[in-house]
Design an enzyme around this catalytic site. Structure first.
Site, PDB file in Angstrom:
ATOM      1  CB  CYS A   2      -0.858   0.034   1.247  1.00  0.00           C
ATOM      2  SG  CYS A   2      -1.893  -1.407   1.428  1.00  0.00           S
ATOM      3  NE  ARG A  27       4.551   2.024  -0.967  1.00  0.00           N
ATOM      4  CZ  ARG A  27       5.375   2.073   0.071  1.00  0.00           C
ATOM      5  NH1 ARG A  27       6.508   2.733  -0.029  1.00  0.00           N
ATOM      6  NH2 ARG A  27       5.078   1.486   1.209  1.00  0.00           N
ATOM      7  CD1 TRP A  74       0.196  -5.442  -3.875  1.00  0.00           C
ATOM      8  CD2 TRP A  74       0.173  -6.495  -1.897  1.00  0.00           C
ATOM      9  NE1 TRP A  74       0.790  -6.669  -4.039  1.00  0.00           N
ATOM     10  CE2 TRP A  74       0.797  -7.338  -2.843  1.00  0.00           C
ATOM     11  CE3 TRP A  74       0.055  -6.958  -0.591  1.00  0.00           C
ATOM     12  CZ2 TRP A  74       1.287  -8.589  -2.532  1.00  0.00           C
ATOM     13  CZ3 TRP A  74       0.551  -8.208  -0.271  1.00  0.00           C
ATOM     14  CH2 TRP A  74       1.163  -9.010  -1.235  1.00  0.00           C
ATOM     15  CG  ASN A 100       1.531   0.579   4.185  1.00  0.00           C
ATOM     16  OD1 ASN A 100       1.318  -0.629   4.051  1.00  0.00           O
ATOM     17  ND2 ASN A 100       2.656   1.165   3.829  1.00  0.00           N
ATOM     18  N   GLY A 101      -0.322  -1.545   6.279  1.00  0.00           N
ATOM     19  CA  GLY A 101       0.082  -2.475   7.340  1.00  0.00           C
ATOM     20  C   GLY A 101      -1.027  -3.470   7.606  1.00  0.00           C
ATOM     21  CD  GLU A 476      17.951 -11.838  -8.490  1.00  0.00           C
ATOM     22  OE1 GLU A 476      17.248 -12.483  -7.687  1.00  0.00           O
ATOM     23  OE2 GLU A 476      17.649 -10.700  -8.885  1.00  0.00           O
ATOM     24  CE  LYS A 480      14.829  -9.917 -10.765  1.00  0.00           C
ATOM     25  NZ  LYS A 480      15.394  -9.677  -9.480  1.00  0.00           N
ATOM     26  CD  GLU A 483      11.167 -10.897  -9.448  1.00  0.00           C
ATOM     27  OE1 GLU A 483      10.624 -10.962  -8.340  1.00  0.00           O
ATOM     28  OE2 GLU A 483      12.295 -10.424  -9.616  1.00  0.00           O
ATOM     29  CG  HIS A 499      22.727 -35.706  -6.086  1.00  0.00           C
ATOM     30  ND1 HIS A 499      23.400 -36.823  -5.631  1.00  0.00           N
ATOM     31  CD2 HIS A 499      23.682 -34.829  -6.438  1.00  0.00           C
ATOM     32  CE1 HIS A 499      24.700 -36.614  -5.683  1.00  0.00           C
ATOM     33  NE2 HIS A 499      24.898 -35.401  -6.176  1.00  0.00           N
ATOM     34  CE  LYS A 601      11.756  -1.542  -6.026  1.00  0.00           C
ATOM     35  NZ  LYS A 601      12.504  -2.539  -6.814  1.00  0.00           N
TER      36      LYS A 601
END
Ligand code: F6R
Length: 606
Positions: A2, A27, A74, A100-101, A476, A480, A483, A499, A601
């Site tokens: 948010c 965000r 969000w 927010n939270g 990584e 990428k 996402e 294995h 974000k």
């Protein structure tokens, strides 16, 4: 996550409130809204969808008033619906709140308020706030005290902003464990969950701490303690970023712009004061146990750091993903935790640091956002100075963190006597050569990467494989492409494949192998064995490599030949190639590059 914005002015604010939440879009959000105070009290408009669309549909800019708050939501509690979007209001509509939270005790508060006759319209945790304030007002408390009493009842995390009909000249706000920053302008003041909310209007900010609330008018602000109402003297902090840095600058997407900014990011990371780097290296060595932590990309950054610390300095500093840290690691006062975080606000990482504080464990953080919670929480902070990273997908910030960790590893190597001063000089020189290598790569190879992505992005299942330092790079790189292009890619050590997972190899499962330089002979040969094993089972291999021998090999189905780079920095060049590949894969598949689905974000919730 948010985003909160607020403007108190002596001119109309709705247009700028809209710009402000557009600057917070990066965000991550699914709905948005605005409340502007006019002579009838707060007028609320909100809906689901992109800010521009909602603004048009709900006629945001037709709202007339000098004081307003706005929000990008969000979803956490309650689906993505118009009614769940913020602001939320009291029963009588005179109090409007954005938040927010997460309020963990909202269930019991809601039940109590409903018993008292409050009518709830949404499924959100947030809605308890305006009703709680209203209840305290009914009980006879003046607005400021009612606001604080309500905040003091909330468990969990919150940054809250309120406008109310009875005090139409200002914004009330308060915070606990979610960021909130006041911006100070000329005859107007601002509020934001980060600087981007008001960076176009002012560069002077006041960062609020947990347990503080504030009343902001167009010409003043007063910060007080929620516990006793005592005033707090705050320092005004200059913001070093400027609005231009947050614009696309001719690139079609922020992600591409930020990939191209990486030579500069490396230069900035190399300019960080040597003493700060040596200090962290010393902490790593002197601690009984040292760990590096982060989550998502920053966990992979931490993993890369682990490999460099081990190989350059003989220092064992296992990387632990922050979301699992507390459950899987033991630590106490003699230990050291280095956290890595672009936003400095990530819930999982903050949870580790807060517990470390409680246990008196020494902490440090590497963060990009000035004034962020992590930067203020830890014992030692290194500001990575990468500038605003607007694309939700982290690229330049992650690279800078890797550079800083490599610098720490080199200094730790000097301290442990593994690296001589002459070697150190040589290694720093190799790091300093990286910006040119990256620029050369981006200028000359982007076309190849684009064509490779166009050729291969329709394959939906991938293994991303690497050995040694190339293993965290594979992880990584896989994150990428997952996402941003929504392709399934499983990052794995190349040696681990045999294995069990090798059973999946067939002509449909593609493998992308990050091949070390030929100079790293043992690693190179072992990676080649993995390629042979895949080929022997009819698998298809794409390789990112810099080997002339491999270039001519019949083993590869596809390849990207990378520019030559010394082993110290070659994994980073592979990473940049993978970032660019993910970008072009997303573009090829028509995905929303800068705002991919589901990711935010700064992930400030559990
Ligand atoms: C990946 C990504 C996320 C973040 C993670 C941690 O591109 O953006 O995986 O890396 O949410 O965020 P910070 O670095 O802000 O702590």
């Amino acid at each position: 996550m948010c985003g909160i914005s607020g403007i108190i002015s002596n001119t109309s604010v709705s247009r700028r409130l809209l710009d402000s939440i557009q600057n917070l879009e990066y965000r991550g959000y699914d709905s948005c809204g605005m409340a502007v105070i006019n002579s009838h009290g707060p007028i609320v408009r909100k809906n689901v969808g992109h800010v521009a669309e909602v603004a048009e549909k709900e006629l945001f800019t037709s709202l007339d008033g000098h004081v307003g708050i706005a929000h990008t939501r969000w979803a956490t509690h309650g689906g993505v619906t118009p009614v769940n979007a913020h602001p939320h209001t009291s029963c009588d509509g005179t109090i409007a709140v954005v938040h927010n939270g997460i309020i963990s005790n909202y269930g019991e508060l809601k039940a109590r308020l409903m018993k008292k006759g409050h009518i709830f319209r949404s499924e959100t945790d947030t809605e308890v706030i305006p009703h709680l304030i209203e209840e305290y007002r009914k009980g006879g408390l003046p607005l400021e005290r009612a606001f604080v009493a309500a905040l003091n009842e909330l468990d969990g995390s919150f940054a809250v902003a309120m406008v109310a009909a009875e005090e139409p000249w200002g914004i009330f706000c308060g915070k606990h464990e979610s960021p909130l920053i006041i911006g100070l302008g000329q005859n107007e003041n601002y509020l934001g969950s980060d600087f981007n909310a008001f960076i176009e209007y002012t560069k002077n900010a006041v960062v609020m701490e947990d347990g503080e609330y504030a009343i902001i008018t167009h010409e003043s602000y007063a910060v007080k303690r929620m516990s006793n109402g005592e005033p707090v003297n705050k320092q005004v902090m200059p913001i070093e970023w400027d609005a231009e840095m947050s614009k696309k600058g001719g690139f079609p997407h922020y992600m591409l712009k930020e990939i191209h900014e990486q030579p500069r990011t490396v230069i900035k990371a190399l300019a960080i004061d040597e003493n700060a780097i040596i200090n962290l290296a010393r902490r790593m060595i002197e601690a009984r146990r040292a760990n590096v932590t982060g989550v998502g990309t920053t966990y992979y950054v931490a993993q890369l750091g682990q490999y460099y610390l081990a190989s350059e300095a003989g220092v064992s500093a296992p990387a632990v993903s922050a979301d699992e840290f507390l459950e899987g690691s033991a630590f106490g006062p003699e230990d050291f935790i280095l956290a890595v975080s672009q936003s400095g606000e990530t819930y999982d990482t903050l949870r580790v640091l807060r517990e470390a504080k409680r246990r008196k464990t020494r902490t440090a953080a590497m963060v990009n956002v000035i004034g962020s919670t992590m930067a203020r929480l830890v014992d030692d902070v290194v500001m990575q100075g990468s500038g605003p990273e607007i694309c939700v997908i982290s690229t330049k910030a992650a690279l800078a963190q890797m550079i800083i960790l490599i610098r720490i590893a080199i200094e730790a190597g000097v301290l442990t006597g593994r690296i001589t001063p002459a070697d150190r000089k040589q290694k720093i020189k190799q790091l300093e050569a990286l910006p040119d290598i990256i620029s050369g790569f981006l200028n000359e190879y982007s076309g190849f990467v684009h064509t490779l992505a166009q050729r291969t992005a329709h394959h939906h299942n991938w293994l991303y494989l690497g050995r040694g330092r190339y293993y965290p790079i594979a992880l990584e790189a896989a994150l990428k492409v997952k996402e941003v292009a929504y392709l399934h890619a499983e990052g794995m050590p190349a040696g681990f494949l045999k294995h069990g997972t090798i059973a999946l190899i067939d002509e449909k499962l593609k493998s992308l192998v990050f091949v070390p330089t030929e100079k790293e002979e043992e690693l190179y040969n072992m990676t080649m064995s993995s390629i042979e094993e895949i080929k022997a089972r009819g698998g298809s291999v794409t390789a990112f490599h810099s080997s002339r021998t491999l270039q001519r090999s019949k083993l590869l189905d596809d390849q990207l030949m990378l520019p030559a780079a010394p082993p110290l920095v070659a994994p980073l060049v592979s990473l940049i190639a993978a970032q660019l590949y993910s970008y072009f894969a997303a573009v090829t598949l028509g995905k929303n590059v800068d705002k991919p689905r589901a990711l935010a974000k700064s992930v400030t919730v559990a």
